[in-house]
Every structure is written in structure tokens, then in C-alpha cells.
Design a protein around this motif. Structure first.
Motif, PDB file in Angstrom:
ATOM      1  N   SER A  96       2.620  -1.353  10.136  1.00 54.45           N
ATOM      2  CA  SER A  96       2.033  -0.979  11.438  1.00 54.45           C
ATOM      3  C   SER A  96       0.772  -1.788  11.719  1.00 54.45           C
ATOM      4  CB  SER A  96       1.714   0.519  11.452  1.00 54.45           C
ATOM      5  OG  SER A  96       2.888   1.287  11.385  1.00 54.45           O
ATOM      6  N   THR A  97      -0.057  -1.967  10.681  1.00 51.95           N
ATOM      7  CA  THR A  97      -1.278  -2.754  10.818  1.00 51.95           C
ATOM      8  C   THR A  97      -0.955  -4.208  11.154  1.00 51.95           C
ATOM      9  OG1 THR A  97      -2.583  -1.367   9.331  1.00 51.95           O
ATOM     10  CG2 THR A  97      -3.277  -3.651   9.557  1.00 51.95           C
ATOM     11  N   LEU A  98       0.040  -4.765  10.477  1.00 52.49           N
ATOM     12  CA  LEU A  98       0.406  -6.156  10.723  1.00 52.49           C
ATOM     13  C   LEU A  98       0.935  -6.352  12.138  1.00 52.49           C
ATOM     14  CD1 LEU A  98       2.130  -7.040   7.310  1.00 52.49           C
ATOM     15  CD2 LEU A  98      -0.229  -7.495   8.031  1.00 52.49           C
ATOM     16  N   LYS A  99       1.686  -5.389  12.643  1.00 49.94           N
ATOM     17  CA  LYS A  99       2.189  -5.487  14.016  1.00 49.94           C
ATOM     18  C   LYS A  99       1.053  -5.367  15.022  1.00 49.94           C
ATOM     19  CE  LYS A  99       6.949  -4.016  13.094  1.00 49.94           C
ATOM     20  NZ  LYS A  99       8.004  -2.992  13.322  1.00 49.94           N
ATOM     21  N   ASN A 122      -8.699  -4.476  15.939  1.00 51.55           N
ATOM     22  CA  ASN A 122      -9.012  -3.054  15.765  1.00 51.55           C
ATOM     23  C   ASN A 122      -8.050  -2.422  14.743  1.00 51.55           C
ATOM     24  OD1 ASN A 122     -10.512  -0.694  16.221  1.00 51.55           O
ATOM     25  ND2 ASN A 122      -9.113   0.016  17.834  1.00 51.55           N
ATOM     26  N   ALA A 123      -7.836  -3.161  13.666  1.00 48.93           N
ATOM     27  CA  ALA A 123      -6.877  -2.730  12.642  1.00 48.93           C
ATOM     28  C   ALA A 123      -7.556  -2.691  11.283  1.00 48.93           C
ATOM     29  CB  ALA A 123      -5.691  -3.697  12.604  1.00 48.93           C
ATOM     30  N   LYS A 124      -6.972  -1.945  10.365  1.00 53.38           N
ATOM     31  CA  LYS A 124      -7.494  -1.920   9.003  1.00 53.38           C
ATOM     32  C   LYS A 124      -6.342  -1.741   8.017  1.00 53.38           C
ATOM     33  CE  LYS A 124      -8.423   3.085   8.719  1.00 53.38           C
ATOM     34  NZ  LYS A 124      -9.448   4.106   8.394  1.00 53.38           N
ATOM     35  N   VAL A 125      -6.580  -2.223   6.797  1.00 53.41           N
ATOM     36  CA  VAL A 125      -5.606  -2.063   5.722  1.00 53.41           C
ATOM     37  C   VAL A 125      -6.020  -0.865   4.891  1.00 53.41           C
ATOM     38  CG1 VAL A 125      -4.632  -3.080   3.637  1.00 53.41           C
ATOM     39  CG2 VAL A 125      -5.026  -4.509   5.651  1.00 53.41           C
ATOM     40  N   ASP A 126      -5.161   0.148   4.848  1.00 52.25           N
ATOM     41  CA  ASP A 126      -5.433   1.363   4.095  1.00 52.25           C
ATOM     42  C   ASP A 126      -4.410   1.471   2.966  1.00 52.25           C
ATOM     43  OD1 ASP A 126      -5.956   3.850   3.087  1.00 52.25           O
ATOM     44  OD2 ASP A 126      -5.398   4.956   4.915  1.00 52.25           O
ATOM     45  N   PRO A 127      -4.815   1.243   1.705  1.00 52.30           N
ATOM     46  CA  PRO A 127      -3.861   1.315   0.591  1.00 52.30           C
ATOM     47  C   PRO A 127      -3.114   2.635   0.531  1.00 52.30           C
ATOM     48  CG  PRO A 127      -5.902   0.310  -0.140  1.00 52.30           C
ATOM     49  CD  PRO A 127      -6.153   0.820   1.247  1.00 52.30           C
ATOM     50  N   ALA A 128      -3.778   3.719   0.930  1.00 54.01           N
ATOM     51  CA  ALA A 128      -3.147   5.045   0.871  1.00 54.01           C
ATOM     52  C   ALA A 128      -2.076   5.234   1.940  1.00 54.01           C
ATOM     53  CB  ALA A 128      -4.207   6.136   0.994  1.00 54.01           C
ATOM     54  N   ALA A 129      -2.047   4.364   2.950  1.00 52.39           N
ATOM     55  CA  ALA A 129      -1.070   4.501   4.040  1.00 52.39           C
ATOM     56  C   ALA A 129       0.303   3.953   3.656  1.00 52.39           C
ATOM     57  CB  ALA A 129      -1.580   3.798   5.289  1.00 52.39           C
ATOM     58  N   GLY A 130       0.393   3.329   2.502  1.00 48.54           N
ATOM     59  CA  GLY A 130       1.679   2.845   2.025  1.00 48.54           C
ATOM     60  C   GLY A 130       2.189   1.630   2.782  1.00 48.54           C
ATOM     61  N   ALA A 160      -7.798  -5.571  -0.918  1.00 51.40           N
ATOM     62  CA  ALA A 160      -7.305  -4.205  -1.116  1.00 51.40           C
ATOM     63  C   ALA A 160      -6.108  -4.283  -2.047  1.00 51.40           C
ATOM     64  CB  ALA A 160      -6.890  -3.572   0.215  1.00 51.40           C
ATOM     65  N   THR A 161      -5.912  -3.243  -2.849  1.00 57.24           N
ATOM     66  CA  THR A 161      -4.684  -3.169  -3.623  1.00 57.24           C
ATOM     67  C   THR A 161      -3.519  -3.056  -2.658  1.00 57.24           C
ATOM     68  OG1 THR A 161      -5.858  -2.017  -5.390  1.00 57.24           O
ATOM     69  CG2 THR A 161      -3.454  -1.858  -5.395  1.00 57.24           C
ATOM     70  N   PHE A 162      -2.396  -3.717  -2.953  1.00 57.01           N
ATOM     71  CA  PHE A 162      -1.255  -3.634  -2.058  1.00 57.01           C
ATOM     72  C   PHE A 162      -0.893  -2.168  -1.840  1.00 57.01           C
ATOM     73  CE2 PHE A 162       3.084  -3.835  -0.596  1.00 57.01           C
ATOM     74  CZ  PHE A 162       3.049  -4.923   0.266  1.00 57.01           C
ATOM     75  N   PRO A 163      -0.761  -1.729  -0.579  1.00 58.30           N
ATOM     76  CA  PRO A 163      -0.568  -0.300  -0.288  1.00 58.30           C
ATOM     77  C   PRO A 163       0.660   0.301  -0.973  1.00 58.30           C
ATOM     78  CG  PRO A 163      -1.174  -1.487   1.691  1.00 58.30           C
ATOM     79  CD  PRO A 163      -0.926  -2.522   0.644  1.00 58.30           C
ATOM     80  N   GLY A 164       0.494   1.523  -1.434  1.00 57.63           N
ATOM     81  CA  GLY A 164       1.582   2.246  -2.082  1.00 57.63           C
ATOM     82  C   GLY A 164       1.187   3.681  -2.351  1.00 57.63           C
ATOM     83  N   LYS A 165       2.098   4.441  -2.968  1.00 58.98           N
ATOM     84  CA  LYS A 165       1.858   5.859  -3.166  1.00 58.98           C
ATOM     85  C   LYS A 165       1.025   6.168  -4.397  1.00 58.98           C
ATOM     86  CE  LYS A 165       6.570   6.250  -5.049  1.00 58.98           C
ATOM     87  NZ  LYS A 165       7.895   6.843  -4.820  1.00 58.98           N
ATOM     88  N   GLU A 166       0.722   5.141  -5.219  1.00 58.01           N
ATOM     89  CA  GLU A 166      -0.129   5.343  -6.385  1.00 58.01           C
ATOM     90  C   GLU A 166      -0.864   4.039  -6.675  1.00 58.01           C
ATOM     91  OE1 GLU A 166       1.950   5.552 -10.255  1.00 58.01           O
ATOM     92  OE2 GLU A 166       3.789   5.160  -9.134  1.00 58.01           O
TER      93      GLU A 166
END
Length: 431
Positions: A189-192, A175-183, A306-312
Motif C-alpha cells: 500500500s505504501t509503495l502504491k 505522505n507515506a511511511k514504512v511500518d514493519p508492523a503493517a506487514g 526498517a526491517t522488512f515488514p512482517g508479522k514478527e
């Protein structure tokens, strides 16, 4: 290839025309060749493309040059392993011995500069000018092929290094997802969350150290932003900064969430394990796309991205290209035919389809490429573009080696201060 239509090389030679200069060629000149580029029915190329998808993509290039030059015999002298380090070591020995191949693979910018500084690669500016290649490339790509305003390599494609490949079923189960915008914080948190579901969160294969070096650089650029990441290699932004320190702490956590045998696993084995459901994510450049498709994995089902999460939105540019030697070139006409073939838009598109990259030339048709590649092409035109240090592109080969060694040591010790001391010293000495 028309007689006399050969590459000009900026060496200390007489002003006689635009033939390739071949110096010291008596004992080193192979049988069947002659000064100025004889023996053009043969071609030897070296690279480190030996995995399934890489070999298939390279064979496509070889077929292309054979079609353009009927009767040409091509010796594919690829060297496996080491993330290219083994191939570069073998090449160095041949260059030292005065017996180079006709052309070899390299990354542009920093890695290229090391060859230029050593007087080992030919100046291809005349060939570039004659064919007006600069007008067919994005500015970032064209400039990366230059040193001091002269062109020394020909690009075949553009890879993105900071891609997170994901397993949809594993993420859904947790029940997890990778959100690039979450940094990076959101990613951890997703990996845990995945770990809590009983599955290994990260598949890492750093038998060749570039894989973990690439993971760390992705975290660093996400924490620093594109502008400060670039300044790490001009000594305008210190490795001993809060952002880099935080990136190292993040990396330490992600490493702890990875498969314990990562140092015995290759990059291609790691991404296949991800697609097989052994973990949720795997960070690797988009050559992984070609490898996964080659292994009959289905995009959107067996794997996503997904692009590796970050602020841009940052595009970690890893370029592939080929150069030719500045001296003792065995088959000059065949080498020029090879370089010219690489810049054919159709050839670049066919290569990209197998390799997972996007074409370097802007007049290539990407509409036939995969959804991932079309998204990558769109991002490359809009994102903040930086170059990879893990692949020796953002800085000199010597600086990149210091970084690789520091990552390898850090993987064993987890000593943040020691890593920062190595890299800040490298910053001071590279300028």
C-alpha cells in the motif's frame, strides 16, 4: 607465529603431531613453500569483496594480519561480480587443479557443507578448541561454522539480509511511511502511494540474481514466519503452501513497482539510486549501509532503514567467514595467522564499521558503531534468526542454485506454478 603451532586437519594422514596435512604436493606445491606449512611470509586470499566499502573493509583485515605478522606479503585475489558466483567458480577451478589459495571467503552452513562434502576444506576444530572461540560467539553463529560437529570456517561478521533501505524525503513527499508492523500488505500500500506521487517506488539491482532472490526470500519469511521458513529446507513445510504462493504474488506486485531496468543494474547502484531520491525503498543486506556511507550519503537524511515488514521480528542471517584448503595449502602458518586475526574483537569491530555488519564475536565493542549497527546487534540478540537461501546458507549450494534459477525464470515469466514445481522437486531430492 610460533613454530609447530599449526592447524590440525582431519584427513587420513599419519598420527604425527598437529601439522597441516599437505597431500599430492609435488607438482602443485608452490616454490618457496614446503609440506607442513613453509613459505609463511606469503598469503593469498580470495573473496568477492570488490565494491568500494567491501574493498576498504577487506583492506582493513589485510592490514591487521600484516601488523600481527611483520614482513607478511598478502596477495588479495578478489573476484568481482555475480554476487560471489564468479569468485566461487574461479575457486572451483583452482581446487580442481590442486592449486588453491591459502584462504577463501564463504558463507557458513549450507555453502560450507558443499566444500566439506567435497573434502576441500580443512577441519579447524583443534584451532577453535585451542582458542576457545565457541565461548566468544552466539550459539547460532558458532553452530553455523560446523558440519557434523566439526568446525571448518572462521566467522568475521554477521550481516542482516532483510533490510529495507528508505529515502525519507521521497516518502515524506508521498505522505507515506514504512511500518514493519503493517506487514507485506501495508508495504505494498505504501509503495502504491509513492507511485501515485510520481516516483518509482522500488530501486532493484538484480544484474546479479541474488538481489531479487533476497527480496523474494524476505517476502517468503514474512508470510510464513521464521519457523515455517526454516522448515522449507527440511521438507517439513512445502513451497507449495498458501503462504509461499501469496509471497510470490506479492513479489510479482513489488517487481512491477520497481525500476524497469533492474536487470541491468547492480545492487550497489540500486541503493545509491534510492539515496539519490530516484525511488523510495531498496531491499538489500546491510552491506548496503557500508556502501552508502562510503559514497558519502548521510544516515537519517539521505537514507534510513526498517526491517522488512512482517508479522514478527526476523533476522535474516548472512554470515561471512574464511576457510583454508584441506590439501595443497601453500602457506600454512600465514593461513593460521590470518584466521586468528579474523577473530580479534578489535579487528571485527573495525571491519564492521566499514562493511555495515556487526561483529560475530560477543566480546567486541559495538558502542562505537553506527546507530543502525547497534540496532542490528540488539535485534540479533532477540529476533528469530533464520539463514539466507539467496546466499547459499539455509541449504546446500545445489539447492540454493535451484532457487536462484527459479527466481530468474520467474522474473521473466511470472509463472507461479513453474516456480513452485521447481522448488517442491528440490525439496524432495535434497534429503
Amino acid at each position: 607465529m610460533r613454530a609447530g603451532n599449526k592447524i590440525k586437519v582431519s584427513l587420513a594422514v599419519s598420527a604425527a603431531a598437529g601439522l597441516i596435512a599437505v597431500t599430492g604436493c609435488s607438482a602443485n606445491q608452490p616454490a618457496g613453500s614446503s609440506p607442513g606449512g613453509g613459505g609463511s611470509n606469503k598469503l593469498e586470499i580470495t573473496s568477492w569483496w570488490t565494491s568500494g566499502s567491501e574493498a576498504e573493509a577487506l583492506n582493513g583485515l589485510i592490514d591487521g594480519v600484516k601488523k600481527a605478522s611483520p614482513g607478511l606479503s598478502v596477495d588479495n585475489a578478489a573476484v568481482s561480480g555475480g554476487g560471489g558466483a564468479n569468485a566461487r567458480q574461479a575457486l572451483a577451478a583452482r581446487l580442481q587443479a590442486g592449486s588453491p589459495p591459502d584462504s577463501w571467503q564463504l558463507h557458513p552452513a549450507g555453502q560450507l557443507k558443499s566444500y566439506v562434502d567435497g573434502g576441500q576444506v580443512a577441519d579447524l576444530t583443534e584451532l577453535w578448541t585451542r582458542n576457545d572461540w565457541a565461548s566468544k560467539l552466539p550459539k547460532d553463529v558458532a553452530e553455523a561454522q560446523q558440519v557434523d560437529g566439526k568446525y571448518y570456517t572462521v566467522p568475521i561478521g554477521v550481516h542482516r539480509g532483510n533490510v529495507l533501505w528508505t529515502n525519507p524525503a521521497v516518502l515524506a513527499k508521498a505522505n507515506a511511511k514504512v511500518d514493519p508492523a503493517a506487514g507485506v500488505d501495508g508495504l505494498i500500500s505504501t509503495l502504491k502511494q509513492v507511485q501515485a506521487s510520481g516516483v518509482t517506488p522500488v530501486c532493484l539491482g538484480d544484474k546479479d540474481i541474488f538481489a531479487s532472490a533476497e527480496l523474494l526470500e524476505s517476502i517468503i519469511m514474512s508470510r510464513t514466519g521464521a519457523d515455517n521458513y526454516k522448515k522449507l529446507f527440511t521438507n517439513e513445510f512445502s513451497f507449495d503452501s498458501p503462504e509461499v504462493k501469496q509471497a510470490l504474488e506479492d513479489y510479482k506486485v513489488i517487481l512491477s513497482l520497481s525500476n524497469k531496468d533492474h536487470s541491468a543494474v547492480t545492487w550497489d547502484e540500486a541503493v545509491k539510486k534510492m539515496a539519490d531520491g530516484k525511488c523510495a525503498v531498496s531491499l538489500m543486506g546491510d552491506w548496503a549501509y557500508g556502501e552508502l556511507v562510503n559514497a558519502k550519503k548521510t544516515p537519517g537524511t539521505d537514507f534510513s532503514w526498517a526491517t522488512f515488514p512482517g508479522k514478527e521480528d526476523i533476522f535474516d542471517y548472512v554470515g561471512d567467514g574464511f576457510s583454508i584448503p584441506a590439501r595443497n595449502i601453500p602457506h600454512a602458518e600465514a593461513a593460521e595467522a590470518w584466521l586468528t586475526t579474523l577473530m580479534d574483537p578489535k579487528i571485527q569491530t573495525e571491519f564492521a564499521a566499514r562493511k555495515g555488519s556487526i561483529p560475530a564475536v560477543t566480546n567486541a565493542d559495538v558502542s562505537t558503531l553506527s546507530q543502525y549497527q547497534q540496532e542490528a546487534a540488539q535485534s540479533f540478540s532477540k529476533a528469530s534468526v533464520v539463514s539466507s537461501i539467496a546466499h547459499g546458507q539455509a541449504a546446500t549450494a545445489e539447492f540454493a542454485q535451484t532457487y536462484a534459477d527459479a527466481v530468474s525464470t520467474f522474473n521473466g515469466s511470472g509463472n507461479v506454478d513453474a516456480f513452485l514445481a521447481s522448488m517442491t522437486q528440490a525439496q524432495k531430492t535434497q534429503l
